[in-house]
Design a protein around this motif. Structure first.
Motif, PDB file in Angstrom:
ATOM      1  N   ILE A  86       0.278  -0.722  -0.055  1.00 19.31           N
ATOM      2  CA  ILE A  86       0.195   0.124   0.290  1.00 19.31           C
ATOM      3  C   ILE A  86       0.791   1.038   0.279  1.00 19.31           C
ATOM      4  CG2 ILE A  86      -1.970   1.598   1.549  1.00 19.31           C
ATOM      5  CD1 ILE A  86      -2.463  -1.796   2.657  1.00 19.31           C
ATOM      6  N   PHE A  87       1.915   1.549   0.832  1.00 19.67           N
ATOM      7  CA  PHE A  87       3.245   2.177   1.004  1.00 19.67           C
ATOM      8  C   PHE A  87       3.148   2.609  -0.584  1.00 19.67           C
ATOM      9  CE2 PHE A  87       7.194   3.914   2.312  1.00 19.67           C
ATOM     10  CZ  PHE A  87       7.018   5.363   2.755  1.00 19.67           C
ATOM     11  N   GLN A  88       4.102   1.912  -1.760  1.00 21.45           N
ATOM     12  CA  GLN A  88       4.556   1.708  -2.766  1.00 21.45           C
ATOM     13  C   GLN A  88       3.527   2.543  -3.443  1.00 21.45           C
ATOM     14  OE1 GLN A  88       7.183  -1.462  -3.869  1.00 21.45           O
ATOM     15  NE2 GLN A  88       6.996  -2.166  -2.353  1.00 21.45           N
ATOM     16  N   CYS A 113       1.524   9.945  -4.279  1.00 21.33           N
ATOM     17  CA  CYS A 113       0.051  10.618  -4.130  1.00 21.33           C
ATOM     18  C   CYS A 113      -0.454  10.941  -3.772  1.00 21.33           C
ATOM     19  CB  CYS A 113      -0.505   8.988  -4.656  1.00 21.33           C
ATOM     20  SG  CYS A 113      -0.211   7.994  -5.379  1.00 21.33           S
ATOM     21  N   PRO A 114      -1.577  12.084  -4.420  1.00 18.00           N
ATOM     22  CA  PRO A 114      -1.719  13.223  -2.581  1.00 18.00           C
ATOM     23  C   PRO A 114      -3.005  12.468  -2.285  1.00 18.00           C
ATOM     24  CG  PRO A 114      -2.861  13.862  -5.127  1.00 18.00           C
ATOM     25  CD  PRO A 114      -1.704  12.730  -5.131  1.00 18.00           C
ATOM     26  N   ALA A 115      -3.004  12.875  -0.916  1.00 18.56           N
ATOM     27  CA  ALA A 115      -3.959  12.083   0.245  1.00 18.56           C
ATOM     28  C   ALA A 115      -4.861  12.056   0.134  1.00 18.56           C
ATOM     29  CB  ALA A 115      -3.135  12.434   1.542  1.00 18.56           C
ATOM     30  N   ASP A 116      -5.679  13.602  -0.240  1.00 19.07           N
ATOM     31  CA  ASP A 116      -6.488  13.179  -0.517  1.00 19.07           C
ATOM     32  C   ASP A 116      -7.452  12.604  -1.736  1.00 19.07           C
ATOM     33  OD1 ASP A 116      -6.193  15.166  -2.652  1.00 19.07           O
ATOM     34  OD2 ASP A 116      -7.380  16.362  -1.704  1.00 19.07           O
ATOM     35  N   SER A 117      -6.623  11.205  -2.554  1.00 18.95           N
ATOM     36  CA  SER A 117      -6.962  10.641  -3.877  1.00 18.95           C
ATOM     37  C   SER A 117      -7.304   9.289  -3.159  1.00 18.95           C
ATOM     38  CB  SER A 117      -5.921  10.783  -4.334  1.00 18.95           C
ATOM     39  OG  SER A 117      -4.445  10.505  -4.631  1.00 18.95           O
ATOM     40  N   VAL A 118      -6.571   9.003  -2.825  1.00 19.28           N
ATOM     41  CA  VAL A 118      -7.141   7.295  -1.819  1.00 19.28           C
ATOM     42  C   VAL A 118      -9.370   7.655  -1.722  1.00 19.28           C
ATOM     43  CG1 VAL A 118      -6.225   6.285  -0.356  1.00 19.28           C
ATOM     44  CG2 VAL A 118      -4.314   7.199  -1.203  1.00 19.28           C
ATOM     45  N   HIS A 119      -9.217   6.569  -2.031  1.00 17.30           N
ATOM     46  CA  HIS A 119     -11.004   6.211  -2.203  1.00 17.30           C
ATOM     47  C   HIS A 119     -10.895   5.443  -1.043  1.00 17.30           C
ATOM     48  CE1 HIS A 119     -14.765   4.574  -3.480  1.00 17.30           C
ATOM     49  NE2 HIS A 119     -14.896   5.221  -2.959  1.00 17.30           N
ATOM     50  N   LYS A 120     -10.187   3.552  -1.938  1.00 18.11           N
ATOM     51  CA  LYS A 120     -10.349   2.286  -0.704  1.00 18.11           C
ATOM     52  C   LYS A 120      -8.640   1.602  -0.978  1.00 18.11           C
ATOM     53  CE  LYS A 120     -12.334  -0.929  -1.761  1.00 18.11           C
ATOM     54  NZ  LYS A 120     -13.853  -1.677  -2.870  1.00 18.11           N
ATOM     55  N   ILE A 121      -8.857   1.645   0.447  1.00 21.26           N
ATOM     56  CA  ILE A 121      -7.728   0.597   0.354  1.00 21.26           C
ATOM     57  C   ILE A 121      -7.848  -0.494   0.386  1.00 21.26           C
ATOM     58  CG2 ILE A 121      -5.713  -0.569   2.465  1.00 21.26           C
ATOM     59  CD1 ILE A 121      -5.362   2.214   2.720  1.00 21.26           C
ATOM     60  N   ILE A 122      -7.303  -1.794  -0.451  1.00 25.66           N
ATOM     61  CA  ILE A 122      -8.128  -3.250  -0.785  1.00 25.66           C
ATOM     62  C   ILE A 122      -6.858  -4.135  -0.013  1.00 25.66           C
ATOM     63  CG2 ILE A 122      -8.816  -5.167  -2.206  1.00 25.66           C
ATOM     64  CD1 ILE A 122     -10.116  -2.451  -4.146  1.00 25.66           C
ATOM     65  N   ILE A 123      -6.616  -5.216   0.661  1.00 26.56           N
ATOM     66  CA  ILE A 123      -5.801  -5.919   1.650  1.00 26.56           C
ATOM     67  C   ILE A 123      -6.096  -7.377   1.545  1.00 26.56           C
ATOM     68  CG2 ILE A 123      -4.690  -6.582   4.100  1.00 26.56           C
ATOM     69  CD1 ILE A 123      -5.513  -4.209   5.028  1.00 26.56           C
ATOM     70  N   THR A 124      -5.183  -7.761   0.736  1.00 28.69           N
ATOM     71  CA  THR A 124      -5.306  -9.536   0.220  1.00 28.69           C
ATOM     72  C   THR A 124      -4.941  -9.681   1.247  1.00 28.69           C
ATOM     73  OG1 THR A 124      -2.619  -9.049  -0.949  1.00 28.69           O
ATOM     74  CG2 THR A 124      -4.807  -8.997  -2.414  1.00 28.69           C
ATOM     75  N   ALA A 158     -10.554   5.419   7.172  1.00 36.98           N
ATOM     76  CA  ALA A 158     -11.276   5.108   8.464  1.00 36.98           C
ATOM     77  C   ALA A 158     -11.802   3.463   7.483  1.00 36.98           C
ATOM     78  CB  ALA A 158     -12.943   5.304   8.180  1.00 36.98           C
ATOM     79  N   TYR A 159     -12.628   2.431   8.763  1.00 33.31           N
ATOM     80  CA  TYR A 159     -12.817   1.247   8.340  1.00 33.31           C
ATOM     81  C   TYR A 159     -13.359   0.522   7.226  1.00 33.31           C
ATOM     82  CZ  TYR A 159     -10.244  -0.247  12.516  1.00 33.31           C
ATOM     83  OH  TYR A 159      -8.575   0.342  13.306  1.00 33.31           O
ATOM     84  N   GLU A 160     -14.054   1.742   6.780  1.00 29.33           N
ATOM     85  CA  GLU A 160     -15.328   1.034   5.846  1.00 29.33           C
ATOM     86  C   GLU A 160     -14.613   1.568   4.888  1.00 29.33           C
ATOM     87  OE1 GLU A 160     -16.222   2.930   8.385  1.00 29.33           O
ATOM     88  OE2 GLU A 160     -16.942   4.806   8.251  1.00 29.33           O
ATOM     89  N   ASP A 161     -13.711   2.516   4.421  1.00 35.31           N
ATOM     90  CA  ASP A 161     -12.390   2.266   3.714  1.00 35.31           C
ATOM     91  C   ASP A 161     -11.624   1.755   2.944  1.00 35.31           C
ATOM     92  OD1 ASP A 161     -14.146   4.776   2.479  1.00 35.31           O
ATOM     93  OD2 ASP A 161     -13.265   5.761   4.275  1.00 35.31           O
ATOM     94  N   ILE A 162     -11.476   0.382   3.627  1.00 37.87           N
ATOM     95  CA  ILE A 162      -9.961  -0.902   4.070  1.00 37.87           C
ATOM     96  C   ILE A 162     -11.378  -2.827   4.008  1.00 37.87           C
ATOM     97  CG2 ILE A 162      -8.874  -2.064   5.299  1.00 37.87           C
ATOM     98  CD1 ILE A 162      -8.545   0.653   7.267  1.00 37.87           C
ATOM     99  N   VAL A 200      -4.515  -0.187  -3.976  1.00 37.54           N
ATOM    100  CA  VAL A 200      -5.027   1.356  -3.383  1.00 37.54           C
ATOM    101  C   VAL A 200      -5.899   1.001  -4.475  1.00 37.54           C
ATOM    102  CG1 VAL A 200      -4.587   3.642  -2.748  1.00 37.54           C
ATOM    103  CG2 VAL A 200      -3.353   1.785  -2.194  1.00 37.54           C
ATOM    104  N   GLU A 201      -7.216   2.016  -4.341  1.00 38.71           N
ATOM    105  CA  GLU A 201      -8.254   2.456  -5.605  1.00 38.71           C
ATOM    106  C   GLU A 201      -8.374   3.844  -5.718  1.00 38.71           C
ATOM    107  OE1 GLU A 201     -12.564   0.174  -5.100  1.00 38.71           O
ATOM    108  OE2 GLU A 201     -13.005   2.590  -6.149  1.00 38.71           O
TER     109      GLU A 201
END
Ligand SMILES: NC(=O)c1ccc[n+]([C@@H]2O[C@H](COP(=O)([O-])OP(=O)(O)OC[C@H]3O[C@@H](n4cnc5c(N)ncnc54)[C@H](OP(=O)(O)O)[C@@H]3O)[C@@H](O)[C@H]2O)c1
Length: 386
Positions: A154-156, A161-172, A230-234, A248-249
């Motif tokens: 995710i860090f990579q 990337c601007p922080a406010d452009s991150v919509h969702k994190i997807i952890i496999t 937020a947890y709903e975005d992970i 990262v979406e």
């Protein structure tokens, strides 16, 4: 040359870190090594890497470690305070935090207090003390660099990337060895079966956490703190081949993923080399050899630990600390054959239910809650009330 202290040197991450050091002798220098009780391996490592200090938490191991290193110039110390002393070496630039469990919290806080760069493998530190750790990191203006492969991915993906452009994190998640087992089958699994991870070679505790999916739950909480989401975005997605380490979406719908072989040397090296990239520690990824990769949803009915982690994370306060302590005690009891696999979530549930949430203010408060939760979980195991 980066001077490092390696906390948890004798473990799986510790040994992989030393392999990275071995491959990069012109870039990394080990100043201190610490362990829990494995003095034999620590002595071998000290003779090879010649740190200024070795520290072992188990005071009973001091004599043997000291003997094994007699005639060398390595300083030997023992006890929990000695582990803390490892972050006080001079010169020191970074600490690799690879102790397992909440035992890593105080050493990480001490390293932050010393203004060191933190390469963090010890996810339980962020689960237990996320708010205090992140406050201290921000106050000191430090780099907290993830070693966990998912968080490194995710860090990579987030570089530049601007922080406010991150919509969702997807952890496999690999889904562990019991992905396709029924609940009935899960009731009878043994520690030997649970310790056989399909893709990763890791320490015992995290391997069991991978089998229960608690590891993914701990990683969701870790991601919440590291990336301020937020947890709903992970989201967690099961990806049995463990080639995509996470994604990262972004706000425009683009999804960026990081891929690699399931081997910790690459994320460890990236945490140490960041923002640079060094020579590859592994053979190149071979997409044709991999052939196909697949995805599915995790099953919360079969793997309740993941749901409990989301619940504790959302509740915040002391609840993640309680979750972690109950998990550490239950996993140890499962490995000692005191309880069955499905009793791990049952004990965690009962321990969580026996606490009233509180706001977190100090590390000492967390260590007290950690001790109380361990006592409650241990009593549930002894009394068989689960
Ligand atoms: N292994 C992986 O691939 C992996 C991947 C991502 C994240 N992580 C995270 O990295 C951390 C380490 O995992 P691991 O798999 O390397 O664990 P591990 O193989 O069990 O090693 C744990 C290390 O911590 C030391 N230790 C244990 N209790 C201690 C205590 N009370 N005080 C001081 N040192 C203590 C151990 O020393 P002794 O051996 O001497 O007892 C050992 O050096 C965990 O938080 C895990 O979740 C691991």
């Amino acid at each position: 040359m980066k001077n490092i202290a390696l906390l948890g040197a004798t473990g799986s991450i510790g040994c992989s870190t030393l392999e990275v050091v071995r491959n990069n002798p012109d870039k990394l220098r080990v100043r201190a090594l610490t362990a829990g009780k494995n003095w034999q391996r620590l002595a071998e490592q000290a003779l090879e890497f010649r740190p200024d200090l070795v520290a072992i938490a188990d005071k009973d191991a001091y004599g043997e470690l000291k003997n094994a290193l007699s005639g060398s110039s390595v300083r030997v110390e023992a006890g929990d305070e000695a582990v803390l002393a490892a972050v006080e070496m001079q010169p020191l630039d970074a600490v690799v935090a690879a102790i397992v469990g909440s035992a890593g919290l105080r050493p990480v806080m001490a390293a932050i207090g010393k203004g060191l760069q933190i390469c963090l493998a010890n996810k339980e530190t962020l689960v237990v003390g996320g708010s205090l750790v992140m406050q201290a990191v921000r106050r000191a203006g430090l780099d907290l660099l993830p070693v966990d492969s998912e968080h490194s991915a995710i860090f990579q993906c987030l570089q530049n990337c601007p922080a406010d452009s991150v919509h969702k994190i997807i952890i496999t998640a690999s889904g562990g060895p019991f992905r396709s087992f029924s609940r009935e089958q899960l009731a009878d699994v043994t520690p030997e079966q649970a310790l056989k991870h399909p893709n990763w070679d890791m320490g015992g505790k995290i391997t069991i956490d991978s089998a229960t999916l608690m590891n993914k739950g701990l990683e969701v909480i870790e991601a919440h703190w590291l990336f301020d989401k937020a947890y709903e975005d992970i989201e967690v997605v099961v990806h049995p081949q463990s080639i995509i380490h996470s994604l990262v979406e972004f706000s425009d719908g683009s999804v960026i993923a990081q891929l690699g072989w399931p081997d910790m040397k690459l994320p460890i090296q990236y945490a140490l080399s960041w923002p640079q990239r060094w020579s590859p520690p592994l053979p190149p990824l071979d997409l044709v050899k991999i052939g196909s990769i697949t995805f599915e949803s995790p099953d919360p009915q079969k793997f309740a630990c993941l749901a409990y982690a989301y619940e504790a994370g959302r509740a915040g306060g002391i609840m993640p600390c309680v979750l972690n302590a109950a998990n550490e005690i239950s996993v140890a009891a499962f490995l000692n054959r005191q309880i069955g696999f499905l009793e791990i979530p049952a004990i965690i549930r009962k321990t969580l239910d026996s606490f009233k949430n509180q706001e977190v203010t100090t590390v000492d408060q967390l260590l007290e809650v950690d001790a109380q939760a361990r006592e409650i979980a241990a009593a549930l195991i002894t009394e068989g009330k689960h």
